[in-house]
Write a protein that holds these residues in place. Sequence first.
Motif, mmCIF file in Angstrom:
data_model
loop_
_atom_site.group_PDB
_atom_site.id
_atom_site.type_symbol
_atom_site.label_atom_id
_atom_site.label_comp_id
_atom_site.label_asym_id
_atom_site.label_seq_id
_atom_site.Cartn_x
_atom_site.Cartn_y
_atom_site.Cartn_z
ATOM 1 N N ILE A 1 0.924 -1.228 0.065
ATOM 2 C CA ILE A 1 -0.109 -0.032 0.014
ATOM 3 C C ILE A 1 0.821 1.260 -0.044
ATOM 4 N N PRO A 2 1.922 1.339 0.862
ATOM 5 C CA PRO A 2 2.864 2.571 0.681
ATOM 6 C C PRO A 2 3.402 2.912 -0.527
ATOM 7 N N LEU A 3 3.695 1.882 -1.174
ATOM 8 C CA LEU A 3 4.447 1.863 -2.682
ATOM 9 C C LEU A 3 3.328 2.169 -3.685
ATOM 10 N N LEU A 4 2.079 1.746 -3.515
ATOM 11 C CA LEU A 4 0.981 2.110 -4.434
ATOM 12 C C LEU A 4 0.405 3.375 -4.374
ATOM 13 N N VAL A 5 0.233 3.738 -3.191
ATOM 14 C CA VAL A 5 -0.137 5.279 -2.807
ATOM 15 C C VAL A 5 0.794 6.187 -3.400
ATOM 16 N N SER A 6 2.104 5.961 -3.366
ATOM 17 C CA SER A 6 3.164 6.695 -3.924
ATOM 18 C C SER A 6 3.171 6.833 -5.359
ATOM 19 N N HIS B 1 -8.800 -0.095 -5.207
ATOM 20 C CA HIS B 1 -10.055 0.888 -5.284
ATOM 21 C C HIS B 1 -9.960 1.532 -4.180
ATOM 22 N N SER B 2 -9.701 1.246 -3.073
ATOM 23 C CA SER B 2 -9.698 1.702 -1.748
ATOM 24 C C SER B 2 -8.354 2.288 -0.969
ATOM 25 N N LEU B 3 -7.364 2.478 -1.705
ATOM 26 C CA LEU B 3 -6.220 2.827 -1.205
ATOM 27 C C LEU B 3 -6.115 3.814 -0.161
ATOM 28 N N LYS B 4 -6.843 5.115 -0.430
ATOM 29 C CA LYS B 4 -6.726 6.062 0.442
ATOM 30 C C LYS B 4 -7.432 5.646 1.692
ATOM 31 N N TRP B 5 -8.676 5.145 1.772
ATOM 32 C CA TRP B 5 -9.455 4.820 2.964
ATOM 33 C C TRP B 5 -8.439 3.805 3.662
ATOM 34 N N ILE B 6 -7.997 2.951 2.976
ATOM 35 C CA ILE B 6 -7.084 1.733 3.810
ATOM 36 C C ILE B 6 -5.998 2.620 4.467
ATOM 37 N N GLU B 7 -5.372 3.200 3.711
ATOM 38 C CA GLU B 7 -3.983 3.931 4.313
ATOM 39 C C GLU B 7 -4.303 4.601 5.609
ATOM 40 N N ARG B 8 -5.577 5.521 5.612
ATOM 41 C CA ARG B 8 -6.029 6.264 6.844
ATOM 42 C C ARG B 8 -6.528 5.367 7.736
ATOM 43 N N ALA B 9 -7.160 4.141 7.560
ATOM 44 C CA ALA B 9 -7.814 3.475 8.691
ATOM 45 C C ALA B 9 -6.705 2.604 9.333
ATOM 46 N N LEU B 10 -5.642 2.082 8.682
ATOM 47 C CA LEU B 10 -4.649 1.157 9.389
ATOM 48 C C LEU B 10 -3.511 2.156 9.806
ATOM 49 N N GLY B 11 -2.968 3.199 9.209
ATOM 50 C CA GLY B 11 -1.950 3.955 9.693
ATOM 51 C C GLY B 11 -0.605 3.143 9.700
ATOM 52 N N PRO B 12 0.391 3.743 9.593
ATOM 53 C CA PRO B 12 1.802 3.223 9.531
ATOM 54 C C PRO B 12 2.000 1.980 10.454
ATOM 55 N N ALA B 13 1.489 1.979 11.519
ATOM 56 C CA ALA B 13 1.717 0.737 12.533
ATOM 57 C C ALA B 13 0.849 -0.252 12.161
#
Length: 192
Positions: A25-30, A150-162
């Motif tokens: 996800i971090p790579l895909l978001v970038s 399809h849900s990258l932004k939502w997943i990134e916010r929901a899980l957080g880095p940890a």
Amino acid sequence: MQFEYDKLITVTFTLFAVIDVLGSIPLLVSLKEKMGGIRTLPATLISGALMIIFLLIGKQFLAIMSLDIHSFAVGGSIVMFLLGLEMVLGLEIFKSENDIRSGTIVPIAFPIIAGSGTLTTIMSLKANYDQLYIFLGILLNLLFVYIVLHSLKWIERALGPAGLLAIRKFFGVILLAIAVKIFSTNIGSFGK
């Protein structure tokens, strides 16, 4: 043939751990920011086509190179073990290309989703599981890949880095255990 759900679950989770779309996800978001978006459906379909083609003709490809499924499974289990170590220890053993010119195919469909680890795993799984379970495992993973893309932004916010780090390490341990099982099952075939 009696359908065995435990085999489908094992195959599905093995592919899930190797594809590691959550860990990507971090790579895909970038990449999404650099490319101005990700074409979710084409990326999913192209990666699925690569996996299914390799599932169907991978054995013939090995025959051309005078390899058997057990040799490929042992080699694949070593790659899977290294991927698991990479996930658990946070090392980068396998380097990926940063070329985003043809982003949907390279690097998203291949190598991020259907990379060499995934294709090797598909062949390794063929040594222990029926093709039907692998095919269904691929389809279930493609559905999950599509949802994640399809849900990258939502997943990134929901899980957080940890949360993302914890998920990556958890699936890394599972992948290590599965790699050891595949290795031990197929290593005995040498010299026979």
